[in-house]
Design a protein around this motif. Structure first.
Motif, short mmCIF file in Angstrom:
data_model
loop_
_atom_site.label_atom_id
_atom_site.label_comp_id
_atom_site.label_asym_id
_atom_site.label_seq_id
_atom_site.Cartn_x
_atom_site.Cartn_y
_atom_site.Cartn_z
N GLY B 143 0.75 -1.24 0.00
CA GLY B 143 0.00 0.00 0.00
C GLY B 143 0.79 1.30 0.00
O GLY B 143 0.25 2.35 0.32
N ASP B 198 -5.58 -5.12 8.35
CA ASP B 198 -6.24 -5.15 7.04
C ASP B 198 -5.27 -5.64 5.97
O ASP B 198 -5.65 -6.40 5.09
CB ASP B 198 -6.76 -3.75 6.68
N VAL B 201 -4.81 -9.46 6.11
CA VAL B 201 -5.97 -10.15 5.54
C VAL B 201 -5.97 -10.02 4.02
O VAL B 201 -6.27 -10.97 3.30
CB VAL B 201 -7.28 -9.60 6.16
N ASP B 202 -5.59 -8.84 3.54
CA ASP B 202 -5.52 -8.61 2.10
C ASP B 202 -4.48 -9.52 1.45
O ASP B 202 -4.71 -10.09 0.38
CB ASP B 202 -5.18 -7.13 1.86
N LYS B 204 -3.45 -12.37 2.51
CA LYS B 204 -3.96 -13.74 2.52
C LYS B 204 -4.89 -13.96 1.33
O LYS B 204 -4.72 -14.91 0.57
CB LYS B 204 -4.72 -13.99 3.82
N THR B 224 -9.27 -11.29 12.59
CA THR B 224 -8.41 -11.64 11.46
C THR B 224 -8.19 -13.13 11.22
O THR B 224 -8.02 -13.53 10.07
CB THR B 224 -7.00 -11.01 11.65
#
Lengths: 297, 281
Positions: B143, B198, B201-202, B204, B224
């Protein structure tokens, strides 16, 4: 009306670092009533710890006034100020580094009594034992050294040491952050008990909204050196008004919600200036409003 | 890389012990679990539960004094039997690591570019140019809008959250099958913690990374992890799908851990029970 135990009035603090001036506190005003617990919540860099250090005299504000029991202390002589500030004691986050490893526990607690004018060593010894008992430790722990204790026990010792000079105000800076959750609960309960018995006032500094909600009557939310919202704890949590407060509450992990992995839409946080005013949004609940908003509204 | 049908990481009968004054002390006591790509498994416990020792054992980074027994396989290879040199390839290429304090795991005198490309050049034999491109794309994955800007910076020029994202990017650049994240958000502010969670999780779901998340925070687990293993005194006392374990805990310790977990709502609910709370005069 009885005066508030502690009042900070328009406190500013600037540090200069490498030719730059950093505004740690940009005009913070707050009061802690007698027997009241005010939580100060914020993230790193919000200025919350600097505020606590100023309240106990570990740091001196660049401008602004400090009152204890309605009496202004920042313009007193050094000797008088020190005596007055003894009523404000501090508990730190890390009990490992706030206790002196080379002095017995009894010695460290006793120093506070000695400083408060008790000079009979037998009296000091027995009061130290009473204080240890009060914080839930055996009376004979006085002869031991800090390394012999667990994190939770050390924080109890730090609390006993803070209580020794008989303070009316205790400033606690993240006192349970370094502890396991089960120990956190015990220390929070102990702080609540002592507050009740000794009618203490607390300035309780934390990054953890749940911990603040457990112990505090009111909360002041700090962001970038300013209080952006303050009010009764339930009102602020259930009806947050400042975008930063909402952000902070929303970020707290919770059951029944899953992280999606999608980036949330960034929230524009207002940049506050010195001209911004607090607006009342409920009983005792105020929020800092950016001046454009005020003009628009 | 992974042999079909078998989980990417399997841990069987793992024991880690130390010789102490009072005899042998088991930091990890006969535990077993599996982790596959595309899932997040949380090891949750309080200090001393053995969760961090477990992650160190998987990476074969245990302190010298530790004795380990049991079997750990990564993509079919038995970790214990690998020669040292080959283990260095496993760390990085097959398992990425992210620790609690990003400032201590980054070298303060090297640029981010230098630190991120080092592993790529060593593990994957990339040219400097190709390594920089891989680093850039990894920073993009976590990001960073302007990867080149970050690459030219030193660790102290980044915030705590940015450093942790750089650490994750550095681990990801090697495209490991799994990522071990040991308290990755404990030193971070809560709003930054939310961003890093976040991100995990992204990764994954988007890259199919398997993540072993070591944490003391059951709230983080709830948000999570797909599966959870609750550790206490070196043992896994309960394990299962996160939802099932948190909703219907069967072990007393899991129940106690959930009971002592303080949520904002619970904290507010506890307040009225407190007597003598003063009103503001």
């Amino acid at each position: 009306m009885t005066p508030d135990a502690l009042t900070l009035d328009n406190i500013r603090k600037t540090f200069s670092s490498g030719g730059r001036v950093v505004h740690a506190l940009s005009g913070v005003s707050l009061s802690v009533g007698k027997g009241e617990t005010l939580g100060v919540i914020g993230e790193s860099g919000s200025g919350k710890s600097t505020l606590g250090r100023i309240a106990v005299g570990l740091e001196v504000q660049s401008s602004g006034k400090l009152f204890i029991d309605g009496e202004r202390v920042d313009d007193m002589s050094a000797v008088m100020r020190r005596r007055r500030l003894r009523q404000c004691q501090m508990i730190f986050q890390d009990p490992y580094s706030s206790l002196n490893p080379r002095l017995t526990v009894g010695h460290q607690i006793g120093e506070g009594l000695y400083a408060a004018g008790v000079s009979d060593w037998r009296e000091i010894r027995s009061t130290v034992a009473d204080l240890l008992e009060r914080v839930g430790l055996p009376r004979d722990f006085a002869d031991r050294y800090p390394h012999e204790f667990s994190g939770g026990q050390r924080q109890r010792i730090a609390i006993a040491r803070a209580l020794a000079p008989g303070p009316e105000i205790v400033v606690a800076d993240e006192p349970v952050s370094a502890l396991d959750v089960s120990i956190q609960a015990q220390i929070l309960d102990l702080l609540a008990e002592i507050r009740r018995e000794n009618r203490l006032s607390y300035l309780f500094i934390s990054h953890d909204m749940a911990v603040v909600a457990r112990l505090c009557d009111r909360v002041a939310v700090m962001h970038r050196g300013r209080v952006v919202e303050s009010g009764p704890i339930a009102a602020v949590i259930e009806n947050p008004q400042h975008p930063y407060t909402r952000n902070l509450l929303d970020a707290v992990p919770r059951f029944g919600r899953r992280r999606t992995g999608r980036k949330p839409v960034p929230v524009d946080l207002p940049l506050h200036g010195d001209g911004d005013r607090f607006v009342s949004v409920g009983e005792g609940h105020t929020v800092l409003q950016a001046s454009e908003d005020a003009a628009a509204g | 890389m992974t042999s079909s049908g078998n989980p990417y990481l399997t841990v069987r009968d793992l024991t880690v012990s130390f010789q102490g004054k009072g005899g042998e002390f088991h930091a990890v006591d006969r535990i077993g679990f599996e982790l596959d790509r595309g899932e997040i498994l949380a090891l949750v416990g309080e200090s001393g539960s053995g969760k961090s020792m477990t992650s160190l054992a998987v990476m074969r980074l245990l302190p010298q004094a530790a004795r380990m027994s049991g079997r750990i396989t990564i993509a079919g290879d038995d970790v214990a039997s690998l020669p040292r040199r080959q283990m260095e390839d496993v760390r990085g290429a097959r398992i990425g690591m992210v620790f609690q304090e990003p400032m201590t795991s980054l070298n303060p005198v090297l640029t981010i570019a230098r630190q991120m490309t080092e592993g790529l050049i060593r593990h994957q034999g990339l040219s400097r140019k190709a390594a920089l491109a891989a680093a850039r794309s990894a920073l993009d994955d976590v990001g960073f809008g302007e990867p080149d800007r970050v690459l030219s910076q030193y660790p102290h020029q980044l915030s705590g959250g940015m450093r942790q994202r750089v650490m994750i990017a550095a681990a990801l650049a090697l495209r490991p099958g799994i990522l071990i994240a040991d308290e990755p958000t404990t030193a971070l502010d809560v709003t930054v913690q939310a961003q890093v969670l976040d991100l995990l999780v992204d990764l994954k779901s988007r890259l199919g990374s398997g993540i072993l998340l070591i944490t003391h925070d059951i709230g983080v687990v709830a948000e999570t992890a797909d599966r959870v293993a609750v550790m206490r005194h070196g043992r896994i006392v309960e394990t299962g799908a996160t939802d099932a374990v948190l909703r219907n805990p069967t072990h007393d310790y899991t129940k106690a851990l959930l009971a002592s977990h303080l949520t904002v709502e619970k904290a507010l609910g506890l307040r009225p029970a407190e007597k003598g709370a003063p009103s503001r005069s």
